[in-house]
Design a protein around this motif. Structure first.
Motif, PDB file in Angstrom:
ATOM      1  N   GLY A  11       0.807  -1.214   0.000  1.00 56.17           N
ATOM      2  CA  GLY A  11       0.000   0.000   0.000  1.00 56.17           C
ATOM      3  C   GLY A  11       0.844   1.271   0.000  1.00 56.17           C
ATOM      4  N   SER A  12       0.246   2.360   0.481  1.00 56.34           N
ATOM      5  CA  SER A  12       0.930   3.652   0.472  1.00 56.34           C
ATOM      6  C   SER A  12       1.160   4.174   1.889  1.00 56.34           C
ATOM      7  CB  SER A  12       0.103   4.682  -0.308  1.00 56.34           C
ATOM      8  OG  SER A  12      -1.083   4.992   0.399  1.00 56.34           O
ATOM      9  N   LEU A  13       2.187   5.002   2.034  1.00 56.27           N
ATOM     10  CA  LEU A  13       2.484   5.579   3.353  1.00 56.27           C
ATOM     11  C   LEU A  13       1.360   6.491   3.825  1.00 56.27           C
ATOM     12  CD1 LEU A  13       6.277   6.349   2.863  1.00 56.27           C
ATOM     13  CD2 LEU A  13       5.285   4.644   4.406  1.00 56.27           C
ATOM     14  N   GLY A  14       0.813   7.305   2.932  1.00 60.24           N
ATOM     15  CA  GLY A  14      -0.236   8.256   3.303  1.00 60.24           C
ATOM     16  C   GLY A  14      -1.490   7.588   3.850  1.00 60.24           C
ATOM     17  N   ALA A  15      -1.827   6.433   3.301  1.00 60.67           N
ATOM     18  CA  ALA A  15      -3.015   5.694   3.757  1.00 60.67           C
ATOM     19  C   ALA A  15      -2.681   4.727   4.891  1.00 60.67           C
ATOM     20  CB  ALA A  15      -3.621   4.928   2.587  1.00 60.67           C
ATOM     21  N   GLU A  16      -1.419   4.711   5.293  1.00 64.40           N
ATOM     22  CA  GLU A  16      -0.921   3.794   6.323  1.00 64.40           C
ATOM     23  C   GLU A  16      -1.192   2.337   5.962  1.00 64.40           C
ATOM     24  OE1 GLU A  16      -2.169   5.028  10.251  1.00 64.40           O
ATOM     25  OE2 GLU A  16      -0.935   6.824  10.143  1.00 64.40           O
ATOM     26  N   THR A  17      -1.007   2.030   4.668  1.00 70.35           N
ATOM     27  CA  THR A  17      -1.137   0.651   4.201  1.00 70.35           C
ATOM     28  C   THR A  17       0.177   0.117   3.632  1.00 70.35           C
ATOM     29  OG1 THR A  17      -1.980   1.431   2.075  1.00 70.35           O
ATOM     30  CG2 THR A  17      -3.617   0.792   3.745  1.00 70.35           C
ATOM     31  N   ALA A  18       1.211   0.973   3.541  1.00 72.23           N
ATOM     32  CA  ALA A  18       2.530   0.515   3.099  1.00 72.23           C
ATOM     33  C   ALA A  18       3.051  -0.484   4.128  1.00 72.23           C
ATOM     34  CB  ALA A  18       3.500   1.687   2.971  1.00 72.23           C
ATOM     35  N   LEU A  20       5.342  -2.081   6.574  1.00 71.33           N
ATOM     36  CA  LEU A  20       6.472  -1.630   7.385  1.00 71.33           C
ATOM     37  C   LEU A  20       6.946  -2.728   8.321  1.00 71.33           C
ATOM     38  CD1 LEU A  20       5.152   1.901   8.450  1.00 71.33           C
ATOM     39  CD2 LEU A  20       6.588   1.317   6.487  1.00 71.33           C
ATOM     40  N   ARG A  21       8.185  -2.618   8.770  1.00 68.58           N
ATOM     41  CA  ARG A  21       8.719  -3.582   9.743  1.00 68.58           C
ATOM     42  C   ARG A  21       8.126  -3.370  11.127  1.00 68.58           C
ATOM     43  NH1 ARG A  21      13.824  -2.198   7.016  1.00 68.58           N
ATOM     44  NH2 ARG A  21      14.199  -3.873   5.535  1.00 68.58           N
ATOM     45  N   ARG A  22       7.863  -2.111  11.456  1.00 70.53           N
ATOM     46  CA  ARG A  22       7.278  -1.762  12.755  1.00 70.53           C
ATOM     47  C   ARG A  22       5.931  -1.095  12.517  1.00 70.53           C
ATOM     48  NH1 ARG A  22      12.472   1.255  14.280  1.00 70.53           N
ATOM     49  NH2 ARG A  22      13.924  -0.479  14.428  1.00 70.53           N
ATOM     50  N   PRO A  23       5.022  -1.176  13.500  1.00 67.57           N
ATOM     51  CA  PRO A  23       3.697  -0.571  13.332  1.00 67.57           C
ATOM     52  C   PRO A  23       3.759   0.951  13.169  1.00 67.57           C
ATOM     53  CG  PRO A  23       3.730  -2.046  15.221  1.00 67.57           C
ATOM     54  CD  PRO A  23       5.152  -1.882  14.765  1.00 67.57           C
ATOM     55  N   TYR A  24       2.753   1.482  12.510  1.00 74.36           N
ATOM     56  CA  TYR A  24       2.591   2.932  12.443  1.00 74.36           C
ATOM     57  C   TYR A  24       2.404   3.451  13.867  1.00 74.36           C
ATOM     58  CZ  TYR A  24       2.088   2.635   7.400  1.00 74.36           C
ATOM     59  OH  TYR A  24       2.327   2.416   6.067  1.00 74.36           O
ATOM     60  N   VAL A  25       2.853   4.660  14.129  1.00 78.11           N
ATOM     61  CA  VAL A  25       2.805   5.249  15.473  1.00 78.11           C
ATOM     62  C   VAL A  25       1.382   5.201  16.027  1.00 78.11           C
ATOM     63  CG1 VAL A  25       3.153   7.368  16.796  1.00 78.11           C
ATOM     64  CG2 VAL A  25       4.773   6.746  15.000  1.00 78.11           C
ATOM     65  N   GLY A  26       1.276   4.696  17.239  1.00 80.47           N
ATOM     66  CA  GLY A  26      -0.003   4.660  17.943  1.00 80.47           C
ATOM     67  C   GLY A  26      -0.940   3.547  17.482  1.00 80.47           C
ATOM     68  N   THR A  27      -0.449   2.613  16.665  1.00 81.75           N
ATOM     69  CA  THR A  27      -1.293   1.517  16.183  1.00 81.75           C
ATOM     70  C   THR A  27      -0.524   0.201  16.238  1.00 81.75           C
ATOM     71  OG1 THR A  27      -0.623   1.458  13.846  1.00 81.75           O
ATOM     72  CG2 THR A  27      -2.227   3.157  14.479  1.00 81.75           C
ATOM     73  N   ASP A  28      -1.221  -0.880  15.918  1.00 81.60           N
ATOM     74  CA  ASP A  28      -0.541  -2.163  15.737  1.00 81.60           C
ATOM     75  C   ASP A  28      -0.510  -2.537  14.247  1.00 81.60           C
ATOM     76  OD1 ASP A  28      -3.215  -2.755  15.378  1.00 81.60           O
ATOM     77  OD2 ASP A  28      -3.227  -4.477  16.731  1.00 81.60           O
ATOM     78  N   ASN A  29      -0.832  -1.582  13.397  1.00 77.51           N
ATOM     79  CA  ASN A  29      -0.910  -1.753  11.947  1.00 77.51           C
ATOM     80  C   ASN A  29       0.480  -1.690  11.307  1.00 77.51           C
ATOM     81  OD1 ASN A  29      -1.606  -1.679   9.198  1.00 77.51           O
ATOM     82  ND2 ASN A  29      -2.103   0.509   9.284  1.00 77.51           N
ATOM     83  N   THR A  30       0.878  -2.741  10.618  1.00 79.31           N
ATOM     84  CA  THR A  30       2.152  -2.744   9.891  1.00 79.31           C
ATOM     85  C   THR A  30       1.945  -2.695   8.371  1.00 79.31           C
ATOM     86  OG1 THR A  30       2.219  -5.163   9.945  1.00 79.31           O
ATOM     87  CG2 THR A  30       3.423  -3.978  11.689  1.00 79.31           C
TER      88      THR A  30
END
Length: 70
Positions: A11-18, A20-30
């Motif tokens: 996915g994309s960074l802006g939609a927080e769907t890219a 990642l190795r670590r979750p987005y800040v404040g989430t458990d979404n990688t």
């Protein structure tokens, strides 16, 4: 026809769907991978077989780990 195929690995960074190795800040979404590695490989091979120039768009972190192995 432009003679090329563009695939998206994740996915994309802006939609927080890219992916990642670590979750987005404040989430458990990688993030997410759009294709499983075997499916991505099959698509790459088919594009190559048909003579297309190939581009794979991926996030610079985890996404590169998937497409880099294809």
């Amino acid at each position: 026809s432009c003679g090329r195929v563009k695939l998206f690995s994740d996915g994309s960074l802006g939609a927080e769907t890219a992916a990642l190795r670590r979750p987005y800040v404040g989430t458990d979404n990688t993030g997410v991978f759009i294709h499983q590695a075997p499916d991505l490989l099959a698509k790459v091979q088919e594009a190559h077989r048909r003579g297309f120039q190939l581009e794979v768009r991926e996030a610079p972190r985890q996404g590169g780990k998937q497409a880099g192995g294809v």
